[in-house]
Design a protein around this motif. Sequence first.
Motif, PDB file in Angstrom:
ATOM      1  N   SER A   1       0.836  -1.205   0.000  1.00 25.95           N
ATOM      2  CA  SER A   1       0.000   0.000   0.000  1.00 25.95           C
ATOM      3  C   SER A   1       0.870   1.254   0.000  1.00 25.95           C
ATOM      4  CB  SER A   1      -0.928   0.000   1.218  1.00 25.95           C
ATOM      5  OG  SER A   1      -1.813  -1.097   1.188  1.00 25.95           O
ATOM      6  N   ILE A   2       1.914   1.257   0.835  1.00 29.95           N
ATOM      7  CA  ILE A   2       2.834   2.403   0.862  1.00 29.95           C
ATOM      8  C   ILE A   2       3.539   2.544  -0.483  1.00 29.95           C
ATOM      9  CG2 ILE A   2       4.932   3.314   1.928  1.00 29.95           C
ATOM     10  CD1 ILE A   2       4.112   2.107   4.523  1.00 29.95           C
ATOM     11  N   TYR A   3       3.962   1.407  -1.038  1.00 30.70           N
ATOM     12  CA  TYR A   3       4.635   1.413  -2.333  1.00 30.70           C
ATOM     13  C   TYR A   3       3.732   1.999  -3.422  1.00 30.70           C
ATOM     14  CZ  TYR A   3       6.630  -0.527  -6.656  1.00 30.70           C
ATOM     15  OH  TYR A   3       7.128  -0.681  -7.930  1.00 30.70           O
TER      16      TYR A   3
ATOM     17  N   CYS B   1       3.284   5.738  -2.966  1.00 27.30           N
ATOM     18  CA  CYS B   1       4.508   6.458  -3.325  1.00 27.30           C
ATOM     19  C   CYS B   1       4.631   6.578  -4.842  1.00 27.30           C
ATOM     20  CB  CYS B   1       5.720   5.743  -2.736  1.00 27.30           C
ATOM     21  SG  CYS B   1       7.309   6.529  -3.111  1.00 27.30           S
ATOM     22  N   VAL B   2       4.356   5.511  -5.555  1.00 23.08           N
ATOM     23  CA  VAL B   2       4.445   5.527  -7.011  1.00 23.08           C
ATOM     24  C   VAL B   2       3.396   6.465  -7.608  1.00 23.08           C
ATOM     25  CG1 VAL B   2       4.161   4.132  -9.096  1.00 23.08           C
ATOM     26  CG2 VAL B   2       5.463   3.227  -7.166  1.00 23.08           C
TER      27      VAL B   2
ATOM     28  N   ALA C   1       8.647   7.992   0.091  1.00 28.94           N
ATOM     29  CA  ALA C   1       9.880   7.553  -0.565  1.00 28.94           C
ATOM     30  C   ALA C   1      10.977   7.280   0.455  1.00 28.94           C
ATOM     31  CB  ALA C   1      10.336   8.611  -1.569  1.00 28.94           C
ATOM     32  N   VAL C   2      11.089   8.151   1.462  1.00 31.77           N
ATOM     33  CA  VAL C   2      12.073   7.939   2.534  1.00 31.77           C
ATOM     34  C   VAL C   2      11.737   6.672   3.310  1.00 31.77           C
ATOM     35  CG1 VAL C   2      12.951   8.865   4.713  1.00 31.77           C
ATOM     36  CG2 VAL C   2      12.679  10.370   2.741  1.00 31.77           C
TER      37      VAL C   2
ATOM     38  N   ASP D   1      11.778  -1.163 -11.949  1.00 29.15           N
ATOM     39  CA  ASP D   1      10.817  -0.909 -10.883  1.00 29.15           C
ATOM     40  C   ASP D   1      10.308   0.525 -10.945  1.00 29.15           C
ATOM     41  OD1 ASP D   1       9.886  -2.389  -8.231  1.00 29.15           O
ATOM     42  OD2 ASP D   1      10.141  -0.268  -7.769  1.00 29.15           O
ATOM     43  N   PHE D   2       9.043   0.720 -10.568  1.00 32.14           N
ATOM     44  CA  PHE D   2       8.431   2.041 -10.623  1.00 32.14           C
ATOM     45  C   PHE D   2       9.014   2.997  -9.577  1.00 32.14           C
ATOM     46  CE2 PHE D   2       5.070  -0.696 -12.443  1.00 32.14           C
ATOM     47  CZ  PHE D   2       4.958  -0.073 -13.672  1.00 32.14           C
ATOM     48  N   ALA D   3       9.599   2.444  -8.524  1.00 35.69           N
ATOM     49  CA  ALA D   3      10.215   3.273  -7.483  1.00 35.69           C
ATOM     50  C   ALA D   3      11.682   2.883  -7.327  1.00 35.69           C
ATOM     51  CB  ALA D   3       9.463   3.122  -6.168  1.00 35.69           C
TER      52      ALA D   3
END
Length: 234
Positions: free
Chosen positions: A125-127, A130-131, A139-140, A161-163
Amino acid sequence: MALDGSGLLCKYTLLMFNLIFALVGFVFLGLGLWLRFSDGTRVFYEFDDFSSTFDMAVTVLIITGLVMLIVVVFGVYGACNEKRCTLLTFSVLVTILAVAVVVFGVIANSRKVEIGFSIADFYYSIYSLCVANSDPVLAVTLTFIQKLLHCCGATGIPSLDFAKETCPDPDSFSDPFTMDACPGVIVDVFINKAPLVMGLFVGTGVILLLALICSSILAKKLKTPSSPQYIILT
């Protein structure tokens, strides 16, 4: 009252413990509030099918951060001002935290598969947020998690990868091309590396026990009045 050497050692140990506790508490509370009220995440709470795991994890972060900061207030005030009643309250709160850590550790060990997948879902979910929003705070957070676990995003392929900017530096020749995906690593830690997870809970419990011992010793010394000094005139 003036403290002896052991009393001063306990006092400064408590101050150091509470400094670390305050930093962790601020991180938990700040991240939880950001995930709950930032523009990038607020809209997701409007959907009924939004991840309940994410909502629960955010709530846990906020509550944990608040509790830790409340404990810090009692600990710092009691140690700095040498207030026995405040130190006793701090000891009770630390005892409750220690019991909670033990209980959660037992639950985490007995339901490691379910908890592993839940935390992996929270990470995803965080990933995704962020994307979608290029949020610097998220991101941090991703960078910290991925460096700690040495994994890369949801794909495990740093170049695609997207991030990818949050992925850790490569440790081997193959890392720039393929690396473990983080959701799988998180599940693996809970399922196949249960002693490592239990070690984290045991270490936290030992730190809490040390703080409890120091606060108890300091409170006992503050209770004991110093012996009166008499001057004998001859």
